[in-house]
Design a protein around this motif. Structure first.
Motif, PDB file in Angstrom:
ATOM      1  N   GLY A  63       0.820  -1.218   0.000  1.00 44.12           N
ATOM      2  CA  GLY A  63       0.000   0.000   0.000  1.00 44.12           C
ATOM      3  C   GLY A  63       0.850   1.263   0.000  1.00 44.12           C
ATOM      4  N   ARG A  64       0.187   2.374  -0.316  1.00 44.52           N
ATOM      5  CA  ARG A  64       0.798   3.691  -0.249  1.00 44.52           C
ATOM      6  C   ARG A  64       1.215   3.962   1.199  1.00 44.52           C
ATOM      7  NH1 ARG A  64      -2.584   7.369  -4.157  1.00 44.52           N
ATOM      8  NH2 ARG A  64      -4.266   6.966  -2.726  1.00 44.52           N
ATOM      9  N   GLU A  65       2.468   4.339   1.403  1.00 46.49           N
ATOM     10  CA  GLU A  65       2.975   4.420   2.781  1.00 46.49           C
ATOM     11  C   GLU A  65       2.165   5.381   3.653  1.00 46.49           C
ATOM     12  OE1 GLU A  65       7.215   4.572   3.178  1.00 46.49           O
ATOM     13  OE2 GLU A  65       7.095   5.364   5.227  1.00 46.49           O
ATOM     14  N   GLU A  66       1.723   6.498   3.094  1.00 46.22           N
ATOM     15  CA  GLU A  66       0.947   7.459   3.893  1.00 46.22           C
ATOM     16  C   GLU A  66      -0.343   6.823   4.408  1.00 46.22           C
ATOM     17  OE1 GLU A  66       2.190   7.973   0.894  1.00 46.22           O
ATOM     18  OE2 GLU A  66       2.987  10.009   0.658  1.00 46.22           O
ATOM     19  N   VAL A  67      -0.950   5.974   3.575  1.00 46.54           N
ATOM     20  CA  VAL A  67      -2.197   5.335   3.986  1.00 46.54           C
ATOM     21  C   VAL A  67      -1.928   4.240   5.031  1.00 46.54           C
ATOM     22  CG1 VAL A  67      -4.253   4.080   3.201  1.00 46.54           C
ATOM     23  CG2 VAL A  67      -3.273   5.891   1.772  1.00 46.54           C
ATOM     24  N   VAL A  68      -0.819   3.535   4.892  1.00 45.12           N
ATOM     25  CA  VAL A  68      -0.453   2.550   5.914  1.00 45.12           C
ATOM     26  C   VAL A  68      -0.309   3.257   7.261  1.00 45.12           C
ATOM     27  CG1 VAL A  68       1.121   0.697   6.581  1.00 45.12           C
ATOM     28  CG2 VAL A  68       0.791   1.209   4.154  1.00 45.12           C
ATOM     29  N   ARG A 135      -8.087  13.133   2.658  1.00 43.02           N
ATOM     30  CA  ARG A 135      -7.052  13.462   1.686  1.00 43.02           C
ATOM     31  C   ARG A 135      -6.761  12.270   0.762  1.00 43.02           C
ATOM     32  NH1 ARG A 135      -1.805  14.802   4.329  1.00 43.02           N
ATOM     33  NH2 ARG A 135      -3.181  16.316   5.288  1.00 43.02           N
ATOM     34  N   TRP A 136      -6.711  11.075   1.336  1.00 46.13           N
ATOM     35  CA  TRP A 136      -6.318   9.890   0.553  1.00 46.13           C
ATOM     36  C   TRP A 136      -7.500   9.127  -0.033  1.00 46.13           C
ATOM     37  CZ3 TRP A 136      -1.628  10.159  -1.022  1.00 46.13           C
ATOM     38  CH2 TRP A 136      -0.695  10.843  -0.224  1.00 46.13           C
ATOM     39  N   GLY A 137      -8.696   9.337   0.527  1.00 42.53           N
ATOM     40  CA  GLY A 137      -9.866   8.619   0.038  1.00 42.53           C
ATOM     41  C   GLY A 137     -10.772   9.512  -0.778  1.00 42.53           C
ATOM     42  N   THR A 138     -11.657   8.894  -1.554  1.00 44.38           N
ATOM     43  CA  THR A 138     -12.686   9.655  -2.255  1.00 44.38           C
ATOM     44  C   THR A 138     -13.760  10.050  -1.240  1.00 44.38           C
ATOM     45  OG1 THR A 138     -14.060   7.735  -2.705  1.00 44.38           O
ATOM     46  CG2 THR A 138     -12.305   8.221  -4.311  1.00 44.38           C
ATOM     47  N   ALA A 139     -14.687  10.910  -1.673  1.00 46.33           N
ATOM     48  CA  ALA A 139     -15.779  11.319  -0.779  1.00 46.33           C
ATOM     49  C   ALA A 139     -16.584  10.097  -0.329  1.00 46.33           C
ATOM     50  CB  ALA A 139     -16.684  12.328  -1.484  1.00 46.33           C
ATOM     51  N   LEU A 140     -16.819   9.168  -1.252  1.00 48.36           N
ATOM     52  CA  LEU A 140     -17.591   7.970  -0.887  1.00 48.36           C
ATOM     53  C   LEU A 140     -16.826   7.081   0.089  1.00 48.36           C
ATOM     54  CD1 LEU A 140     -19.257   6.890  -4.266  1.00 48.36           C
ATOM     55  CD2 LEU A 140     -20.398   7.758  -2.207  1.00 48.36           C
ATOM     56  N   GLN A 141     -15.535   6.964  -0.114  1.00 47.92           N
ATOM     57  CA  GLN A 141     -14.742   6.137   0.814  1.00 47.92           C
ATOM     58  C   GLN A 141     -14.681   6.764   2.197  1.00 47.92           C
ATOM     59  OE1 GLN A 141     -11.218   5.927  -1.588  1.00 47.92           O
ATOM     60  NE2 GLN A 141     -11.747   3.910  -2.413  1.00 47.92           N
ATOM     61  N   VAL A 187     -11.492  -1.833   8.444  1.00 44.60           N
ATOM     62  CA  VAL A 187     -10.273  -1.966   7.644  1.00 44.60           C
ATOM     63  C   VAL A 187     -10.520  -1.874   6.126  1.00 44.60           C
ATOM     64  CG1 VAL A 187      -8.374  -3.559   7.059  1.00 44.60           C
ATOM     65  CG2 VAL A 187      -8.996  -3.174   9.458  1.00 44.60           C
ATOM     66  N   PRO A 188     -11.599  -2.481   5.577  1.00 44.31           N
ATOM     67  CA  PRO A 188     -11.759  -2.483   4.118  1.00 44.31           C
ATOM     68  C   PRO A 188     -11.645  -1.130   3.404  1.00 44.31           C
ATOM     69  CG  PRO A 188     -13.179  -4.156   5.038  1.00 44.31           C
ATOM     70  CD  PRO A 188     -12.569  -3.412   6.203  1.00 44.31           C
ATOM     71  N   PRO A 189     -12.166  -0.009   3.953  1.00 41.32           N
ATOM     72  CA  PRO A 189     -11.951   1.247   3.224  1.00 41.32           C
ATOM     73  C   PRO A 189     -10.463   1.559   3.000  1.00 41.32           C
ATOM     74  CG  PRO A 189     -13.639   1.546   4.908  1.00 41.32           C
ATOM     75  CD  PRO A 189     -13.052   0.179   5.128  1.00 41.32           C
ATOM     76  N   PHE A 190      -9.610   1.127   3.945  1.00 38.90           N
ATOM     77  CA  PHE A 190      -8.170   1.384   3.793  1.00 38.90           C
ATOM     78  C   PHE A 190      -7.538   0.485   2.724  1.00 38.90           C
ATOM     79  CE2 PHE A 190      -9.254   3.077   7.882  1.00 38.90           C
ATOM     80  CZ  PHE A 190      -8.548   4.265   7.909  1.00 38.90           C
ATOM     81  N   LEU A 191      -8.161  -0.667   2.474  1.00 38.71           N
ATOM     82  CA  LEU A 191      -7.632  -1.535   1.421  1.00 38.71           C
ATOM     83  C   LEU A 191      -7.769  -0.837   0.070  1.00 38.71           C
ATOM     84  CD1 LEU A 191      -9.174  -4.969   2.574  1.00 38.71           C
ATOM     85  CD2 LEU A 191      -6.946  -3.960   3.197  1.00 38.71           C
ATOM     86  N   GLY A 196      -5.382   2.959  -4.086  1.00 44.07           N
ATOM     87  CA  GLY A 196      -5.901   3.929  -5.041  1.00 44.07           C
ATOM     88  C   GLY A 196      -6.938   3.397  -6.004  1.00 44.07           C
ATOM     89  N   TYR A 197      -7.722   2.408  -5.578  1.00 42.89           N
ATOM     90  CA  TYR A 197      -8.843   1.992  -6.431  1.00 42.89           C
ATOM     91  C   TYR A 197     -10.132   2.173  -5.645  1.00 42.89           C
ATOM     92  CZ  TYR A 197      -8.989  -2.451  -3.783  1.00 42.89           C
ATOM     93  OH  TYR A 197      -9.081  -3.392  -2.793  1.00 42.89           O
ATOM     94  N   GLU A 198     -11.266   2.056  -6.342  1.00 42.59           N
ATOM     95  CA  GLU A 198     -12.542   2.210  -5.669  1.00 42.59           C
ATOM     96  C   GLU A 198     -13.517   1.160  -6.176  1.00 42.59           C
ATOM     97  OE1 GLU A 198     -14.427   6.111  -6.097  1.00 42.59           O
ATOM     98  OE2 GLU A 198     -15.211   5.872  -4.063  1.00 42.59           O
ATOM     99  N   LEU A 199     -14.093   0.399  -5.240  1.00 40.33           N
ATOM    100  CA  LEU A 199     -15.166  -0.518  -5.621  1.00 40.33           C
ATOM    101  C   LEU A 199     -16.399   0.311  -5.935  1.00 40.33           C
ATOM    102  CD1 LEU A 199     -15.025  -3.297  -2.855  1.00 40.33           C
ATOM    103  CD2 LEU A 199     -14.270  -3.493  -5.236  1.00 40.33           C
ATOM    104  N   GLN A 200     -17.125  -0.070  -6.958  1.00 40.43           N
ATOM    105  CA  GLN A 200     -18.419   0.568  -7.197  1.00 40.43           C
ATOM    106  C   GLN A 200     -19.366   0.143  -6.077  1.00 40.43           C
ATOM    107  OE1 GLN A 200     -19.002   2.780  -9.700  1.00 40.43           O
ATOM    108  NE2 GLN A 200     -16.780   2.578  -9.952  1.00 40.43           N
ATOM    109  N   PRO A 201     -20.241   1.058  -5.605  1.00 38.12           N
ATOM    110  CA  PRO A 201     -21.146   0.673  -4.516  1.00 38.12           C
ATOM    111  C   PRO A 201     -21.946  -0.597  -4.816  1.00 38.12           C
ATOM    112  CG  PRO A 201     -21.201   3.047  -4.810  1.00 38.12           C
ATOM    113  CD  PRO A 201     -20.336   2.501  -5.919  1.00 38.12           C
TER     114      PRO A 201
END
Ligand code: 3E9
Ligand code: MG
Ligand code: MG
Ligand code: MG
Ligand code: MG
Ligand code: MG
Length: 354
Positions: A63-68, A135-141, A187-191, A196-201
């Motif tokens: 993962g992106r180190e900042e997100v870890v 900062r690292w997630g989308t609005a939905l995440q 935890v899943p939102p951090f995955l 840097g990907y997003e599951l569709q709802p």
């Protein structure tokens, strides 16, 4: 004092991995907890020896180190709530007051700019976390992250009511609430954010993908219960743990309950592997990546649990095997006799093997 329950090598079909910056991440989390004054100084001195950052680095090995780092700081924050408020604090036996305080924290997570709980260490820490998540997630995440926190808070209120009454729930209720009360669903939102990907709802809420997340919560919390039973059963406080629940439910000895808990998690692990293989064939690239990331979370929990001082407790050593097994103790493809989760088995045809 009863002799320590010997935990044998447990089935681990997923390969281990850790983010190369795990040492720096772990050190930064200790500094973060100090900066925000999370928990009492004595509690913090213990927590910073427990490799929380290494755990996060195992969950997101690529993962992106900042997100870890956000995940790592968030896990120590969660332990601040779970140990500090719930298991060792006053609010842990006052479900109504606990609900009120947690609702205020939830508002801080949604709207960090509100002036509620100013100066409160957990609230200030949460303000920092929510700014970094957005900062690292989308609005939905980010919104999903707040929702998962609400799921966890709702479950600890349920747990507090049992603690206050000194009551042990039945297996079906426990299996359902343990999906949330271990904070595994946060935890899943951090995955997604970490890669840097997003599951569709519609994908995330599909029965199969949701079930895969729930199975991950089941396996990781059953594993936590198995490996933390020593710490929890030797402590002075009320504790809720699957081994205790199974002793009550079926009149088992601690050893028999341990064997049963391992069989249950092995059966769910086999189902998870089959479901993962099915989704590898049928899912979008994001769903395939998500299933691989859930698998890393499962293995991360195993590797961290057998090695962290939180569970090995050298002053009164736990009898935990540090190694794993390549064979499950239960390969049955029948649903577990737990109505709240038995529908998981409907999602994978019995003919399909991982
Ligand atoms: C776990 O249950 C409590 C959570 C607040 C731990 C925070 C960890 C995560 C968000 C990742 C999930 C990992 C797990 C389940 C360790 P419990 O039994 O109170 O934890 P303990 O460490 O005291 O055994
Ligand atoms: Mg260390
Ligand atoms: Mg807890
Ligand atoms: Mg605990
Ligand atoms: Mg953003
Ligand atoms: Mg535990």
């Amino acid at each position: 004092v009863r002799p320590a329950l010997a935990v044998p090598p447990i089935y681990a079909p997923i390969p281990p991995a850790v983010h190369p910056s795990h040492k720096a991440i772990d050190a930064r989390t200790a500094a973060w907890a100090d900066r925000f004054n999370i928990g009492s100084p004595e509690w913090r001195r213990r927590l910073v020896t427990q490799d929380i950052g290494v755990f996060a680095a195992r969950i997101l090995p690529e993962g992106r180190e900042e997100v870890v780092s956000v995940l790592s700081d968030f896990v120590i924050w969660l332990f601040g709530v779970d140990d500090g408020y719930c298991e060792e604090g006053e609010l842990g036996i006052k479900p109504g007051e606990l609900a009120a305080t947690l609702s205020q924290l939830l508002r801080v997570a949604q709207n960090p700019e509100v002036t509620m709980l100013s100066g409160d260490p957990l609230a200030e820490g949460l303000r920092d976390l929510t700014l970094r998540v957005s900062r690292w997630g989308t609005a939905l995440q980010t919104a999903r992250w707040v929702d998962t926190l609400r799921e966890y808070f709702f479950a600890v209120v349920w747990e507090a009511e049992h603690r206050a009454a000194g009551r042990i729930p039945g297996l079906n209720d426990y299996a359902l609430m343990r999906l949330y009360v271990g904070a595994t669903s946060v935890v899943p939102p951090f995955l997604e954010m970490g890669h840097g990907y997003e599951l569709q709802p519609y994908e995330r809420e599909s029965k199969a993908v949701r079930a895969a997340g729930e199975m991950t919560s089941f396996i990781t919390t059953w594993d936590n219960d198995i490996y933390s039973h020593h710490k929890e059963s030797r402590g002075a406080n009320y504790y809720l743990n699957v081994i205790r629940v199974l002793e009550h439910e079926y009149g088992l000895s601690p050893n028999q309950a341990l064997t049963r808990a391992i069989a249950q998690r092995d059966r769910v692990m086999c189902l998870f592997l089959s479901l993962r293989a099915k989704l590898e064939d049928e899912g979008s690239p994001q769903v395939r990546q998500y299933l691989g990331n859930l698998a890393s979370f499962i293995r991360a929990t195993q590797d961290w649990s057998v090695s962290s001082l939180r569970y090995t407790t050298p002053d009164d050593p736990a009898a935990l095997s540090p190694s794993f097994s390549d064979r499950p103790t239960d390969t049955s493809r029948e649903p577990l006799d737990i109505p709240s989760i038995s529908w998981w088995w409907d999602l994978v045809p019995a003919s399909r093997t991982a």
